[in-house]
Design an enzyme around this catalytic site. Structure first.
Site, PDB file in Angstrom:
ATOM      1  N   LYS A  13       0.830  -1.214   0.000  1.00 29.50           N
ATOM      2  CA  LYS A  13       0.000   0.000   0.000  1.00 29.50           C
ATOM      3  C   LYS A  13       0.860   1.258   0.000  1.00 29.50           C
ATOM      4  O   LYS A  13       0.626   2.187  -0.765  1.00 29.50           O
ATOM      5  CB  LYS A  13      -0.902   0.047   1.259  1.00 29.50           C
ATOM      6  CG  LYS A  13      -1.850  -1.120   1.389  1.00 29.50           C
ATOM      7  CD  LYS A  13      -2.707  -1.027   2.646  1.00 29.50           C
ATOM      8  CE  LYS A  13      -1.934  -1.049   3.943  1.00 29.50           C
ATOM      9  NZ  LYS A  13      -1.211  -2.311   4.218  1.00 29.50           N
ATOM     10  N   ARG A 127      11.431  -6.106   4.574  1.00 32.63           N
ATOM     11  CA  ARG A 127      11.207  -4.656   4.538  1.00 32.63           C
ATOM     12  C   ARG A 127      12.221  -3.964   5.447  1.00 32.63           C
ATOM     13  O   ARG A 127      12.502  -4.402   6.550  1.00 32.63           O
ATOM     14  CB  ARG A 127       9.786  -4.320   5.011  1.00 32.63           C
ATOM     15  CG  ARG A 127       9.570  -2.823   5.204  1.00 32.63           C
ATOM     16  CD  ARG A 127       8.130  -2.403   5.091  1.00 32.63           C
ATOM     17  NE  ARG A 127       7.289  -2.872   6.170  1.00 32.63           N
ATOM     18  CZ  ARG A 127       5.970  -2.629   6.243  1.00 32.63           C
ATOM     19  NH1 ARG A 127       5.366  -1.942   5.272  1.00 32.63           N
ATOM     20  NH2 ARG A 127       5.272  -3.088   7.242  1.00 32.63           N
ATOM     21  N   ARG A 171      -0.636  -9.393  13.314  1.00 35.43           N
ATOM     22  CA  ARG A 171      -1.166  -8.308  12.466  1.00 35.43           C
ATOM     23  C   ARG A 171      -2.034  -8.881  11.357  1.00 35.43           C
ATOM     24  O   ARG A 171      -3.032  -8.278  10.978  1.00 35.43           O
ATOM     25  CB  ARG A 171      -0.019  -7.486  11.887  1.00 35.43           C
ATOM     26  CG  ARG A 171       0.678  -6.647  12.963  1.00 35.43           C
ATOM     27  CD  ARG A 171       1.984  -6.093  12.489  1.00 35.43           C
ATOM     28  NE  ARG A 171       1.796  -5.065  11.481  1.00 35.43           N
ATOM     29  CZ  ARG A 171       2.768  -4.611  10.699  1.00 35.43           C
ATOM     30  NH1 ARG A 171       3.991  -5.094  10.831  1.00 35.43           N
ATOM     31  NH2 ARG A 171       2.518  -3.678   9.815  1.00 35.43           N
TER      32      ARG A 171
HETATM   33  P1  ADP Z   1       1.615  -1.512   7.352  1.00 36.36           P
HETATM   34  O1  ADP Z   1       2.325  -0.525   6.463  1.00 36.36           O
HETATM   35  O2  ADP Z   1       2.442  -2.705   7.557  1.00 36.36           O
HETATM   36  O3  ADP Z   1       0.249  -1.848   6.885  1.00 36.36           O
HETATM   37  P2  ADP Z   1       1.219   0.713   9.121  1.00 36.36           P
HETATM   38  O4  ADP Z   1       2.492   1.441   9.098  1.00 36.36           O
HETATM   39  O5  ADP Z   1       0.105   1.196   8.268  1.00 36.36           O
HETATM   40  O6  ADP Z   1       1.503  -0.827   8.779  1.00 36.36           O
HETATM   41  O7  ADP Z   1       0.678   0.598  10.604  1.00 36.36           O
HETATM   42  C1  ADP Z   1       1.502   0.193  11.674  1.00 36.36           C
HETATM   43  C2  ADP Z   1       0.667   0.073  12.931  1.00 36.36           C
HETATM   44  O8  ADP Z   1       0.105   1.365  13.254  1.00 36.36           O
HETATM   45  C3  ADP Z   1      -0.528  -0.864  12.840  1.00 36.36           C
HETATM   46  O9  ADP Z   1      -0.189  -2.226  13.083  1.00 36.36           O
HETATM   47  C4  ADP Z   1      -1.435  -0.288  13.928  1.00 36.36           C
HETATM   48  O10 ADP Z   1      -0.998  -0.672  15.219  1.00 36.36           O
HETATM   49  C5  ADP Z   1      -1.205   1.213  13.794  1.00 36.36           C
HETATM   50  N1  ADP Z   1      -2.172   1.852  12.876  1.00 36.36           N
HETATM   51  C6  ADP Z   1      -1.896   2.477  11.702  1.00 36.36           C
HETATM   52  N2  ADP Z   1      -3.021   2.925  11.123  1.00 36.36           N
HETATM   53  C7  ADP Z   1      -4.046   2.566  11.950  1.00 36.36           C
HETATM   54  C8  ADP Z   1      -5.461   2.716  11.899  1.00 36.36           C
HETATM   55  N3  ADP Z   1      -6.087   3.333  10.863  1.00 36.36           N
HETATM   56  N4  ADP Z   1      -6.187   2.209  12.924  1.00 36.36           N
HETATM   57  C9  ADP Z   1      -5.616   1.599  13.966  1.00 36.36           C
HETATM   58  N5  ADP Z   1      -4.293   1.394  14.069  1.00 36.36           N
HETATM   59  C10 ADP Z   1      -3.505   1.887  13.080  1.00 36.36           C
HETATM   60  P1  ADP Z   2       2.320  -1.798   3.184  1.00 39.46           P
HETATM   61  O1  ADP Z   2       2.335  -0.297   3.164  1.00 39.46           O
HETATM   62  O2  ADP Z   2       1.100  -2.376   2.554  1.00 39.46           O
HETATM   63  O3  ADP Z   2       2.572  -2.364   4.543  1.00 39.46           O
HETATM   64  P2  ADP Z   2       4.892  -1.613   1.753  1.00 39.46           P
HETATM   65  O4  ADP Z   2       4.586  -0.731   0.600  1.00 39.46           O
HETATM   66  O5  ADP Z   2       5.678  -1.047   2.860  1.00 39.46           O
HETATM   67  O6  ADP Z   2       3.521  -2.306   2.282  1.00 39.46           O
HETATM   68  O7  ADP Z   2       5.624  -2.911   1.192  1.00 39.46           O
HETATM   69  C1  ADP Z   2       6.042  -3.982   2.061  1.00 39.46           C
HETATM   70  C2  ADP Z   2       7.425  -4.478   1.618  1.00 39.46           C
HETATM   71  O8  ADP Z   2       7.307  -5.147   0.363  1.00 39.46           O
HETATM   72  C3  ADP Z   2       8.441  -3.352   1.408  1.00 39.46           C
HETATM   73  O9  ADP Z   2       9.711  -3.840   1.771  1.00 39.46           O
HETATM   74  C4  ADP Z   2       8.374  -3.074  -0.097  1.00 39.46           C
HETATM   75  O10 ADP Z   2       9.609  -2.582  -0.603  1.00 39.46           O
HETATM   76  C5  ADP Z   2       8.045  -4.462  -0.660  1.00 39.46           C
HETATM   77  N1  ADP Z   2       7.151  -4.423  -1.827  1.00 39.46           N
HETATM   78  C6  ADP Z   2       6.130  -3.552  -2.083  1.00 39.46           C
HETATM   79  N2  ADP Z   2       5.517  -3.846  -3.251  1.00 39.46           N
HETATM   80  C7  ADP Z   2       6.159  -4.941  -3.742  1.00 39.46           C
HETATM   81  C8  ADP Z   2       5.980  -5.736  -4.937  1.00 39.46           C
HETATM   82  N3  ADP Z   2       5.019  -5.457  -5.837  1.00 39.46           N
HETATM   83  N4  ADP Z   2       6.827  -6.789  -5.104  1.00 39.46           N
HETATM   84  C9  ADP Z   2       7.774  -7.080  -4.179  1.00 39.46           C
HETATM   85  N5  ADP Z   2       7.985  -6.386  -3.055  1.00 39.46           N
HETATM   86  C10 ADP Z   2       7.194  -5.318  -2.824  1.00 39.46           C
END
Ligand code: ADP
Ligand code: ADP
Ligand code: ZN
Length: 214
Positions: A13, A127, A171
């Site tokens: 995302k 990551r 998660r």
């Molecule tokens: P990821 O990129 O792996 O999806 P985020 O960086 O978006 O993770 O979020 C990290 C943590 O921050 C989540 O596991 C949660 O604890 C908290 N968090 C982020 N956004 C929200 C939300 N909209 N509601 C509740 N918790 C959130």
């Molecule tokens: P999210 O915000 O959903 O938690 P990230 O954008 O941080 O996810 O991506 C999670 C990990 O996967 C990061 O290390 C990123 O560089 C890698 N990644 C993201 N998109 C791809 C893809 N299409 N193929 C392989 N690795 C990816």
């Protein structure tokens, strides 16, 4: 244009939201990034959020909703935004709708980046996040030029505590329980668009551009 990114933790995302923000000139709003900045600066909000984040739990809805409503008041949101990590629960989605409806606005696209659970652990353990600017890399799929150092700001790259496999498992179950229902929620509103997140980053982005328009 108001866009929501849906998908499991690690689905890509943030990676795609940054590209969308650059191409369509709208801000990328990541609630996770906002919480991490607050933790770094040791604010009261950061201290509250950290206890949940460390366990892989969601931060309570009230805290997140207040924070995002404040963010929307900033001038850069005038032409829309791409939300990354919000909403994550049905009550958050309802709060967003209520705020938008009050201004005769609505979400234009909810993009679901689909990646099966089997791929997620791998994505997360590879990551790396910059402690300085929050840029993200992947040791295999998107490595920094110099190992362990951010290309953008030169600071150190780390494995986030909550990206360790034990926490990622929790998660993922939290995702399935509390966030996945949003797919149906936005489908009913006819704004849901699904993209295959298992493809490489460029391909995923081009399927998103097909949806949003050039
Ligand atoms: P990821 O990129 O792996 O999806 P985020 O960086 O978006 O993770 O979020 C990290 C943590 O921050 C989540 O596991 C949660 O604890 C908290 N968090 C982020 N956004 C929200 C939300 N909209 N509601 C509740 N918790 C959130
Ligand atoms: P999210 O915000 O959903 O938690 P990230 O954008 O941080 O996810 O991506 C999670 C990990 O996967 C990061 O290390 C990123 O560089 C890698 N990644 C993201 N998109 C791809 C893809 N299409 N193929 C392989 N690795 C990816
Ligand atoms: Zn950096």
């Amino acid at each position: 244009m108001k866009i929501i990114m849906l998908g499991a933790p690690g689905a890509g995302k943030g990676t795609q939201a940054k590209r969308i923000a650059a191409k369509y000139s709208i801000p990328h709003i990541s609630t996770g990034d906002i919480f991490r900045a607050n933790i770094k600066n040791n604010t009261e909000l950061g201290q509250k959020a950290k206890t949940y984040m460390d366990k892989g739990e969601l931060v309570p809805d009230e805290l997140v909703v207040d924070l995002i409503m404040d963010r929307f008041k900033e001038a850069d949101c005038a032409n829309g935004y791409v939300l990354d990590g919000f909403p994550r629960t049905i009550p958050q989605a309802e709060a967003l709708d209520k705020a938008l409806t009050a201004n005769k606005e609505a979400v234009d696209f909810a993009i679901n980046v689909e990646v099966p659970d089997e791929n997620i652990i791998n994505r997360m353990s590879g990551r790396r996040a910059c402690v300085g600017c929050g840029a993200t890399y992947h040791i295999e799929f998107n490595p920094s030029k110099s190992e362990g150092i951010c290309d953008v700001c030169g600071e150190k790259l780390i494995l986030r505590d909550d990206d360790k496999p034990e926490t990622v498992k929790n998660r993922l179950s939290v995702y399935h329980e509390q966030t996945q229902p949003l797919i149906e929620y936005y489908s009913k509103k006819n704004v849901l668009k699904e993209v295959d997140g298992t493809k490489d980053m460029e391909e995923v982005f081009s399927s998103i551009v097909d949806v949003l328009g050039k």
